[in-house]
Design a protein around this motif. Structure first.
Motif, short mmCIF file in Angstrom:
data_model
loop_
_atom_site.label_atom_id
_atom_site.label_comp_id
_atom_site.label_asym_id
_atom_site.label_seq_id
_atom_site.Cartn_x
_atom_site.Cartn_y
_atom_site.Cartn_z
N UNK A 116 9.05 -3.24 -6.89
CA UNK A 116 7.76 -2.80 -6.40
C UNK A 116 7.50 -1.34 -6.69
N UNK A 117 6.25 -1.01 -6.97
CA UNK A 117 5.88 0.38 -7.15
C UNK A 117 5.18 0.88 -5.87
N UNK A 118 4.86 2.15 -5.78
CA UNK A 118 4.23 2.67 -4.55
C UNK A 118 2.94 1.95 -4.15
N UNK A 119 2.16 1.48 -5.12
CA UNK A 119 0.92 0.78 -4.80
C UNK A 119 1.22 -0.53 -4.06
N UNK A 120 2.26 -1.23 -4.52
CA UNK A 120 2.64 -2.48 -3.86
C UNK A 120 3.03 -2.23 -2.40
N UNK A 121 3.84 -1.21 -2.15
CA UNK A 121 4.29 -0.94 -0.79
C UNK A 121 3.12 -0.55 0.11
N UNK A 122 2.22 0.27 -0.41
CA UNK A 122 1.06 0.68 0.39
C UNK A 122 0.16 -0.51 0.69
N UNK A 123 0.00 -1.42 -0.28
CA UNK A 123 -0.85 -2.60 -0.07
C UNK A 123 -0.24 -3.53 0.97
N UNK A 124 1.06 -3.76 0.89
CA UNK A 124 1.74 -4.64 1.84
C UNK A 124 1.62 -4.10 3.25
N UNK A 125 1.69 -2.78 3.41
CA UNK A 125 1.60 -2.16 4.72
C UNK A 125 0.16 -1.98 5.20
N UNK A 126 -0.82 -2.21 4.31
CA UNK A 126 -2.21 -2.12 4.72
C UNK A 126 -2.78 -0.71 4.74
N UNK A 127 -2.20 0.22 3.98
CA UNK A 127 -2.68 1.60 3.95
C UNK A 127 -3.77 1.72 2.89
N UNK A 128 -4.99 1.48 3.29
CA UNK A 128 -6.12 1.40 2.35
C UNK A 128 -6.36 2.71 1.62
N UNK A 129 -6.37 3.82 2.34
CA UNK A 129 -6.65 5.11 1.71
C UNK A 129 -5.56 5.50 0.72
N UNK A 130 -4.33 5.18 1.05
CA UNK A 130 -3.24 5.46 0.12
C UNK A 130 -3.40 4.64 -1.15
N UNK A 131 -3.73 3.37 -1.00
CA UNK A 131 -3.95 2.51 -2.17
C UNK A 131 -5.08 3.08 -3.03
#
Length: 475
Positions: free
Chosen positions: A123-138
Motif C-alpha cells: 500500500x502507498x500513502x493514498x491507500x492508507x488515507x483512503x482506508x482510514x477515511x481521511x478525505x482531505x489527506x487523500x
C-alpha cells in the motif's frame, strides 16, 4: 525451578545519550532540544537513521502530529522523507494514516515521490488515507501524484478499498477527481466491481451514488457469472434490501442465470455475506443451489409457527402453574380435626373432581412445559414439519386438558351445579369442543395421507429436478 523472563530491549537501548535525547524530543515535539542537539552534532539525524532500522525521529513526529518538529527536520534534511521503517513505511505513510494534513503537506513539499512509496503490504500513502477515511489527506496526495491513486493492492483498486472499508466520502472524491470509466469498472481478484461489493455490504449511500453519478456497469458479471442483482438475491430481506432493489431496478439491473439469459427479479433470498474490514480481504459469499420446486417462504412459515407455539405454550403453562398452586375454592386457612391448613378445600369437599382436576392440570403443565423446552433446545430435527406437527398434537392435548380443568373449576365453584341450565351449557360446550377436535384430527389425517401418497409416487416414479441458479464456490 527458577523462571527467567527475557525482556526485549526498548528502542532507546544501546543509544548514546544524545540519541536518546533526540528520540525523547521527537516524542514530545520539542524543537529546542532538537536545535541544541543539531548545534552540537549536525549529523545526528543522519547517524540515527543509519544506525537504526525501526522508527526514525521523523516517523515518530509524523505519527504524533508534531508539525513544527517535522518542519524543522525536513527543512534541514529533506532526504529523510524517503527513509523507511521496519514495515517499509516512509513518514508519509504514517502521517497519511493518522490524518495529519499539515504534516502531509510538509512531507510532500520535501519529496512528492514519497506518495508512490509502497509499504510491506503493497500500500502507498493514498491507500492508507483512503482506508482510514481521511478525505482531505487523500485530496492532497492525489493532487501531488494522481498516479498514486491508480496503484493496485493485491488486485484491489483504491475504490475497492473504499467500499470494503465503507468510506463513501473518500470514494466520491476519488471518482469525481479521476472520472475514468474503465477504472470505475475495474474488477478485483474475484471479478467483483465496486458495485458488487457495495451491494453485498448493503451500502445504500454508495450504491445510489454509483448508479446516479457514475458510469458503473450494473449488469457486469464476476468470475461466478453473477451480477449485482444476483449478489442482492443472496442477502437477508430487510429495509435496506428493498431500497437497494428499487435503485438497481430503476438502473436496469437484472439477474443472470447459467444459460446467459436474464430475469428481472431474484427468485429467493440467499445467505447474507458480510465483508471483513481488513486490507487483505477477498469476497467469499456462500455457495447455494436453488431447486425449482423449493419455496423460499417455507422457512419463514416454520419460524412463525414455532414462535406461535412458544407464546401459547408459555401462556398455558403459566395458567396451569397458577391453578396448581391456587386451586378452585382455595385452601384451608386453619387446622381442624377434619382438615389441615394449606391443603386444598376441593380435595376434602369434592374428592373425585379434585383428582380429575389434578390429573388434567398436571397434563396441561407438563405438555406445555415440554413444548417450551423442545423449542428452546435448538435441536436441528425440530426444523422439519413432521416434528412441528407433533408439537401441535401435544398442544391439542394441553388445550383439551385445560378445558376439562376449567369445567371442573366451574362445577366446584358454582352454587347449583346440578341445575338444568348449567347442564345444557356444559353439554353444548363439550359437543362443540369434541366436534372441533374431530375436525382438526380428520383434516390433518387427510393431509398426512395426501403427503405420504405424493412422496410414495415420487419414490416410485421419481421426477427430474431442475437446477435454476447454481452459484459456484468462491475459494
Amino acid at each position: 525451578m527458577i523462571i527467567v523472563r527475557i525482556i526485549p530491549p526498548s528502542p532507546l537501548v544501546n543509544l548514546t545519550k544524545m540519541e536518546k535525547l533526540l528520540y525523547e524530543a521527537s516524542l514530545e515535539g520539542n524543537i529546542n532540544i532538537l536545535l541544541m542537539l543539531l548545534q552540537e552534532d549536525p549529523l545526528i539525524l543522519d547517524r540515527v537513521t543509519i544506525d537504526r532500522h525501526g522508527d526514525t525521529p521523523l516517523h515518530i513526529a509524523s505519527m504524533l502530529g508534531h508539525v513544527d518538529f517535522v518542519n524543522e527536520v525536513i527543512t534541514r534534511k529533506p532526504h529523510l522523507a524517503m527513509e523507511r521503517d521496519s514495515q517499509k513505511r516512509v513518514p508519509l505513510h504514517i502521517a497519511s494514516a493518522k490524518g495529519h494534513v499539515e504534516i502531509v503537506k510538509l512531507l510532500l513539499s520535501a519529496n512528492p515521490e514519497t506518495c508512490l512509496a509502497r509499504d510491506r503490504d503493497g500500500g502507498n500513502p493514498v491507500h492508507l488515507a483512503a482506508v482510514k477515511g481521511h478525505r482531505e489527506v487523500v485530496k492532497e496526495l492525489v493532487q501531488a501524484q494522481p498516479h498514486a491513486a491508480r496503484a493496485m493492492v493485491q488486485q484491489d483498486t483504491i475504490l475497492h478499498l473504499c467500499v470494503k472499508h465503507n468510506q463513501p466520502e473518500v470514494l466520491k472524491l476519488l471518482v469525481e477527481t479521476m472520472d475514468d470509466h474503465e477504472f470505475i469498472n475495474t474488477k478485483d481478484a474475484d471479478g467483483n466491481t465496486i458495485l458488487h461489493l457495495a451491494v453485498a455490504d448493503k451500502q445504500v449511500q454508495t450504491i445510489n451514488f454509483l448508479l446516479l453519478n457514475t458510469t458503473i456497469e450494473v449488469n457486469v458479471t464476476n468470475t461466478n457469472g453473477e451480477t449485482s442483482m444476483d449478489i442482492l438475491a443472496q442477502l437477508h430481506r430487510d429495509l435496506f434490501y428493498q431500497q437497494i432493489m428499487q435503485s438497481l431496478t430503476r438502473a436496469g439491473a437484472v439477474e443472470a442465470n447459467t444459460r446467459g439469459s436474464r430475469r428481472q427479479v431474484p427468485r429467493a433470498s440467499r445467505t447474507n455475506t458480510g465483508f471483513d474490514r481488513i486490507l487483505e480481504y477477498h469476497t467469499k459469499p456462500t455457495s447455494l443451489i436453488y431447486l425449482k420446486e423449493e419455496q423460499p417462504e417455507k422457512e419463514d412459515w416454520l419460524n412463525r409457527k414455532r414462535s406461535s407455539l412458544m407464546v401459547v405454550a408459555s401462556l398455558i403453562a403459566t395458567m396451569a402453574f397458577q391453578a396448581g398452586t391456587n386451586p378452585p375454592s382455595g385452601v384451608w386457612q386453619d387446622d381442624d380435626s377434619s382438615h389441615q391448613a394449606g391443603f386444598a378445600i376441593m380435595a376434602y369437599k369434592h374428592v373425585t373432581l379434585y383428582h380429575i382436576f389434578l390429573v388434567c392440570n398436571t397434563v396441561d403443565f407438563v405438555s406445555t412445559f415440554s413444548i417450551i423446552l423442545l423449542l428452546i433446545s435448538g435441536l436441528p430435527f425440530l426444523k422439519h414439519k413432521v416434528f412441528l406437527w407433533i408439537l401441535m398434537v401435544i398442544m391439542w392435548i394441553a388445550t383439551t386438558s385445560m378445558s376439562i380443568t376449567y369445567l371442573v373449576s366451574i362445577l366446584v365453584t358454582k352454587p347449583t351445579p346440578q341445575s338444568k341450565t348449567f347442564k345444557q351449557v356444559a353439554g353444548g360446550i363439550v359437543l362443540v369442543w369434541i366436534g372441533l377436535m374431530t375436525l382438526l384430527v380428520v383434516g390433518h389425517t387427510i393431509r398426512l395421507i395426501a403427503v405420504a401418497t405424493r412422496k410414495f409416487q415420487n419414490l416410485v416414479l421419481p421426477r427430474k429436478r431442475t437446477i435454476i441458479s447454481p452459484v459456484g464456490n468462491w475459494a
